[in-house]
Design a protein around this motif. Sequence first.
Motif, PDB file in Angstrom:
ATOM      1  N   ILE A  91       0.835  -1.204   0.000  1.00 14.74           N
ATOM      2  CA  ILE A  91       0.000   0.000   0.000  1.00 14.74           C
ATOM      3  C   ILE A  91       0.869   1.252   0.000  1.00 14.74           C
ATOM      4  O   ILE A  91       0.589   2.223  -0.715  1.00 14.74           O
ATOM      5  N   ASN A  92       1.931   1.238   0.791  1.00 14.39           N
ATOM      6  CA  ASN A  92       2.841   2.385   0.806  1.00 14.39           C
ATOM      7  C   ASN A  92       3.613   2.506  -0.511  1.00 14.39           C
ATOM      8  O   ASN A  92       3.872   3.612  -0.986  1.00 14.39           O
ATOM      9  N   MET A  93       3.968   1.371  -1.097  1.00 15.27           N
ATOM     10  CA  MET A  93       4.717   1.389  -2.355  1.00 15.27           C
ATOM     11  C   MET A  93       3.872   1.940  -3.503  1.00 15.27           C
ATOM     12  O   MET A  93       4.389   2.537  -4.441  1.00 15.27           O
ATOM     13  N   LEU A  94       2.548   1.755  -3.422  1.00 12.92           N
ATOM     14  CA  LEU A  94       1.664   2.243  -4.476  1.00 12.92           C
ATOM     15  C   LEU A  94       1.536   3.766  -4.474  1.00 12.92           C
ATOM     16  O   LEU A  94       0.976   4.343  -5.413  1.00 12.92           O
ATOM     17  N   LYS A  95       2.054   4.421  -3.439  1.00 12.42           N
ATOM     18  CA  LYS A  95       2.032   5.886  -3.402  1.00 12.42           C
ATOM     19  C   LYS A  95       3.054   6.492  -4.347  1.00 12.42           C
ATOM     20  O   LYS A  95       3.030   7.700  -4.599  1.00 12.42           O
ATOM     21  N   ASN A  96       3.974   5.679  -4.842  1.00 12.71           N
ATOM     22  CA  ASN A  96       4.932   6.131  -5.848  1.00 12.71           C
ATOM     23  C   ASN A  96       4.228   6.144  -7.202  1.00 12.71           C
ATOM     24  O   ASN A  96       3.986   5.098  -7.801  1.00 12.71           O
ATOM     25  N   HIS A  97       3.885   7.338  -7.694  1.00 13.76           N
ATOM     26  CA  HIS A  97       3.070   7.446  -8.907  1.00 13.76           C
ATOM     27  C   HIS A  97       3.811   6.973 -10.155  1.00 13.76           C
ATOM     28  O   HIS A  97       3.183   6.690 -11.179  1.00 13.76           O
ATOM     29  N   ILE A 123       3.521  -1.897 -10.265  1.00 14.85           N
ATOM     30  CA  ILE A 123       3.429  -2.699  -9.043  1.00 14.85           C
ATOM     31  C   ILE A 123       2.070  -3.394  -8.965  1.00 14.85           C
ATOM     32  O   ILE A 123       1.974  -4.580  -8.637  1.00 14.85           O
ATOM     33  N   ALA A 124       1.008  -2.647  -9.280  1.00 15.48           N
ATOM     34  CA  ALA A 124      -0.333  -3.231  -9.240  1.00 15.48           C
ATOM     35  C   ALA A 124      -0.486  -4.332 -10.288  1.00 15.48           C
ATOM     36  O   ALA A 124      -1.132  -5.354 -10.040  1.00 15.48           O
TER      37      ALA A 124
END
Length: 261
Positions: free
Chosen positions: A151-157, A163-164
């Motif tokens: 969830i934190n890694m997905l904040k990297n636009h 990642i998803a």
Amino acid sequence: MRVPKMEPIKARIHREVVGKVKSITLEADAAGDYYAAVLWEDGLAEKEPLKEIYEDQVIGIDVGIKDLLTESNGRKEPNPRHLKHARKVLRRRCRQFSRTQKGSRRREKARRRLARAHKRVANARTDNLHKVSSRLVNESQALAAESLRIINMLKNHHLAESIADAAWGELLRMIAYKMKREGKYFIQIDTFYPSSKMCSCCGFKLEKLDLATREWACPHCGAHHDRDGNAAANIRAEGIRILRAEGLPVLRREMSSPNAR
């Protein structure tokens, strides 16, 4: 298939139901397809966990974007990038849907076409994850991987879409339940364990390692490392340490001498 208060439903049964049926859950997806999830008791006991394992049957895995995962034995599983390959079709379906009039039959038809296109991508991704996870489970007695804060890694636009699309969380979830089902072990090490920055040969730890650096040489022992392969080797070593700390025998196979009689 018989459901209370309904007429018998024609269904494609892909797996034989052996045992007592407890419940049936019906659902429809966005593409208009209906599914039934059947829960039943088969009466079979769960497999007992292995009493001992061998070091050569322990595999460490490091997930990534360029390669879906890298194993401690050097094998790399390529990332299929399903969403990237289907982007052209998805954009065309989105344009067709946006041009239709709200409330019209053509809009509903276009919506289902778009939903089916997304469903094909999701099905291809799930199929690949099942194949990869099943292979890993069949080839090992224990698997070690990092605990990821996805969830934190997905904040990297810049990396969120990749990642998803890789679906690391789903892959690790599949590995976890399949290993448990077979009586094997799945270890997730601490998120902050320095698997990439530590030399797997001598244990020297770098102060900093940029994400763009894919290969590096240890300044202490001179060993040359592939970033992901080195991380997988360190994850494997930490997994073995955790297993032994929990009291599970992790044995080394004795190599027979060619001159032995």
